[in-house]
Design a protein around this motif. Sequence first.
Motif, mmCIF file in Angstrom:
data_model
loop_
_atom_site.group_PDB
_atom_site.id
_atom_site.type_symbol
_atom_site.label_atom_id
_atom_site.label_comp_id
_atom_site.label_asym_id
_atom_site.label_seq_id
_atom_site.Cartn_x
_atom_site.Cartn_y
_atom_site.Cartn_z
ATOM 1 N N THR A 59 9.882 10.213 3.445
ATOM 2 C CA THR A 59 10.182 9.081 2.571
ATOM 3 C C THR A 59 10.643 9.588 1.211
ATOM 4 O O THR A 59 10.701 10.794 0.937
ATOM 5 C CB THR A 59 8.950 8.180 2.357
ATOM 6 O OG1 THR A 59 8.000 8.874 1.533
ATOM 7 C CG2 THR A 59 8.308 7.769 3.667
ATOM 8 N N VAL A 60 10.909 8.624 0.335
ATOM 9 C CA VAL A 60 11.289 8.956 -1.039
ATOM 10 C C VAL A 60 10.217 9.789 -1.732
ATOM 11 O O VAL A 60 10.529 10.613 -2.603
ATOM 12 C CB VAL A 60 11.583 7.666 -1.834
ATOM 13 C CG1 VAL A 60 10.335 6.816 -1.997
ATOM 14 C CG2 VAL A 60 12.177 7.979 -3.203
ATOM 15 N N ALA A 61 8.963 9.623 -1.347
ATOM 16 C CA ALA A 61 7.897 10.419 -1.964
ATOM 17 C C ALA A 61 8.071 11.900 -1.654
ATOM 18 O O ALA A 61 7.807 12.757 -2.509
ATOM 19 C CB ALA A 61 6.530 9.928 -1.491
ATOM 20 N N ASP A 62 8.521 12.218 -0.445
ATOM 21 C CA ASP A 62 8.782 13.615 -0.104
ATOM 22 C C ASP A 62 9.919 14.165 -0.962
ATOM 23 O O ASP A 62 9.849 15.304 -1.448
ATOM 24 C CB ASP A 62 9.135 13.737 1.380
ATOM 25 C CG ASP A 62 7.972 13.376 2.284
ATOM 26 O OD1 ASP A 62 7.067 14.212 2.447
ATOM 27 O OD2 ASP A 62 7.953 12.256 2.813
ATOM 28 N N MET A 112 4.156 13.064 2.682
ATOM 29 C CA MET A 112 3.435 12.530 1.534
ATOM 30 C C MET A 112 2.878 11.137 1.793
ATOM 31 O O MET A 112 1.762 10.816 1.378
ATOM 32 C CB MET A 112 4.348 12.502 0.295
ATOM 33 C CG MET A 112 4.843 13.869 -0.170
ATOM 34 S SD MET A 112 3.560 15.135 -0.352
ATOM 35 C CE MET A 112 2.438 14.363 -1.514
ATOM 36 N N VAL A 113 3.635 10.291 2.488
ATOM 37 C CA VAL A 113 3.216 8.900 2.719
ATOM 38 C C VAL A 113 3.665 8.450 4.107
ATOM 39 O O VAL A 113 4.798 8.723 4.515
ATOM 40 C CB VAL A 113 3.829 7.945 1.663
ATOM 41 C CG1 VAL A 113 3.473 6.485 1.970
ATOM 42 C CG2 VAL A 113 3.356 8.310 0.259
ATOM 43 N N GLY A 114 2.767 7.782 4.808
ATOM 44 C CA GLY A 114 3.150 7.072 6.016
ATOM 45 C C GLY A 114 3.441 7.916 7.232
ATOM 46 O O GLY A 114 3.937 7.397 8.245
ATOM 47 N N ILE A 129 0.844 -1.199 0.000
ATOM 48 C CA ILE A 129 0.000 0.000 0.000
ATOM 49 C C ILE A 129 0.879 1.248 0.000
ATOM 50 O O ILE A 129 0.645 2.200 -0.765
ATOM 51 C CB ILE A 129 -0.966 -0.019 1.198
ATOM 52 C CG1 ILE A 129 -2.019 -1.118 1.010
ATOM 53 C CG2 ILE A 129 -1.639 1.348 1.374
ATOM 54 C CD1 ILE A 129 -2.952 -1.288 2.174
ATOM 55 N N GLU A 130 1.903 1.257 0.843
ATOM 56 C CA GLU A 130 2.802 2.408 0.842
ATOM 57 C C GLU A 130 3.531 2.529 -0.497
ATOM 58 O O GLU A 130 3.735 3.637 -0.989
ATOM 59 C CB GLU A 130 3.817 2.293 1.982
ATOM 60 C CG GLU A 130 3.246 2.639 3.338
ATOM 61 C CD GLU A 130 4.311 2.975 4.363
ATOM 62 O OE1 GLU A 130 3.939 3.442 5.449
ATOM 63 O OE2 GLU A 130 5.523 2.790 4.087
ATOM 64 N N ARG A 131 3.910 1.408 -1.082
ATOM 65 C CA ARG A 131 4.580 1.451 -2.371
ATOM 66 C C ARG A 131 3.687 2.125 -3.418
ATOM 67 O O ARG A 131 4.122 2.980 -4.187
ATOM 68 C CB ARG A 131 4.936 0.040 -2.835
ATOM 69 C CG ARG A 131 5.748 0.004 -4.143
ATOM 70 C CD ARG A 131 5.855 -1.430 -4.670
ATOM 71 N NE ARG A 131 6.310 -2.338 -3.650
ATOM 72 C CZ ARG A 131 7.587 -2.540 -3.335
ATOM 73 N NH1 ARG A 131 8.531 -1.899 -3.999
ATOM 74 N NH2 ARG A 131 7.923 -3.400 -2.384
ATOM 75 N N ALA A 132 2.411 1.740 -3.421
ATOM 76 C CA ALA A 132 1.471 2.322 -4.382
ATOM 77 C C ALA A 132 1.296 3.820 -4.150
ATOM 78 O O ALA A 132 1.233 4.603 -5.111
ATOM 79 C CB ALA A 132 0.123 1.605 -4.288
ATOM 80 N N ARG A 133 1.253 4.224 -2.895
ATOM 81 C CA ARG A 133 1.067 5.654 -2.606
ATOM 82 C C ARG A 133 2.316 6.466 -2.945
ATOM 83 O O ARG A 133 2.214 7.613 -3.387
ATOM 84 C CB ARG A 133 0.665 5.830 -1.141
ATOM 85 C CG ARG A 133 -0.772 5.379 -0.889
ATOM 86 C CD ARG A 133 -1.173 5.426 0.559
ATOM 87 N NE ARG A 133 -2.588 5.087 0.704
ATOM 88 C CZ ARG A 133 -3.141 4.644 1.823
ATOM 89 N NH1 ARG A 133 -2.393 4.469 2.915
ATOM 90 N NH2 ARG A 133 -4.431 4.365 1.863
ATOM 91 N N MET A 134 3.490 5.883 -2.739
ATOM 92 C CA MET A 134 4.721 6.570 -3.141
ATOM 93 C C MET A 134 4.770 6.756 -4.654
ATOM 94 O O MET A 134 5.161 7.814 -5.154
ATOM 95 C CB MET A 134 5.943 5.797 -2.636
ATOM 96 C CG MET A 134 6.122 5.867 -1.137
ATOM 97 S SD MET A 134 7.494 4.848 -0.533
ATOM 98 C CE MET A 134 7.292 5.079 1.248
ATOM 99 N N ASP A 135 4.366 5.711 -5.366
ATOM 100 C CA ASP A 135 4.263 5.827 -6.821
ATOM 101 C C ASP A 135 3.256 6.901 -7.206
ATOM 102 O O ASP A 135 3.514 7.751 -8.072
ATOM 103 C CB ASP A 135 3.838 4.499 -7.439
ATOM 104 C CG ASP A 135 4.911 3.422 -7.371
ATOM 105 O OD1 ASP A 135 6.071 3.743 -7.042
ATOM 106 O OD2 ASP A 135 4.578 2.251 -7.644
ATOM 107 N N GLN A 136 2.095 6.868 -6.567
ATOM 108 C CA GLN A 136 1.024 7.806 -6.911
ATOM 109 C C GLN A 136 1.486 9.247 -6.783
ATOM 110 O O GLN A 136 1.334 10.052 -7.720
ATOM 111 C CB GLN A 136 -0.166 7.575 -5.986
ATOM 112 C CG GLN A 136 -1.243 8.663 -6.096
ATOM 113 C CD GLN A 136 -2.219 8.635 -4.935
ATOM 114 O OE1 GLN A 136 -3.010 7.711 -4.840
ATOM 115 N NE2 GLN A 136 -2.156 9.631 -4.059
#
Length: 219
Positions: A168-171, A162-164, A97-104
């Motif tokens: 993270t990498v999403a930030d 951004m996530v969790g 789920i976190e992987r999908a949100r980071m991608d999103q």
Amino acid sequence: MLTIYGVTRSRASRIIWLCHEIGLEFRQVPVIQAYRLADPMSPDAPLNTRSPKFMELSPAAAIPVLVDGELILSESLACTLYLASRHCAPFGPMDEIERARMDQWSFYAATAIEADALTILYLHRPGQAQPGSDQAAVANAAERLVRPLQVIDDHLARSGHMVGGRFTVADINVAEIIRYAQGYGQLMEQFPSLQSWLADCQSRPAFQKMWQERLNEPE
């Protein structure tokens, strides 16, 4: 050892920032963008995106390129997401789920924000006389950015990251894209949660290390 092809004054900054966060050792090969050179094909030209040696790695003639063992990977967001996934939490996903949100969020920033943010980066010159066409292009880009930046601002107001609920990498991916528009104050001042989050991201020691390396490179 992990190798990053590309100068830090490019989208390679995203990968380098993440490597500093994780503590990954890497070798950087400073491939410069061909458009920055008068004659990129000159025999004495520095290694650049049109150099035949580099184009063996990147037929698209684009930086950055990441080499990790047998893997040759282009596209900066693919590179950061790969490294974060490989090295897992806290910067990578803890589950699918976190992987999908980071991608999103990474892809949302790339598709909904980056092009107009780059227009602002390239054309906005505060305190300088500018052609009317440039001013109009910047104003139009800023107008288009209001909606996606409001989406980010609302999300950050609720979640802080951004996530969790953690950095993270999403930030990294989203912050490095929004940075292109950061200098346009009348746009950014509309989004207080985003501005606070961006300041926090850019105060991190890993960002500061990457940024100093970037400043040390020739313009």
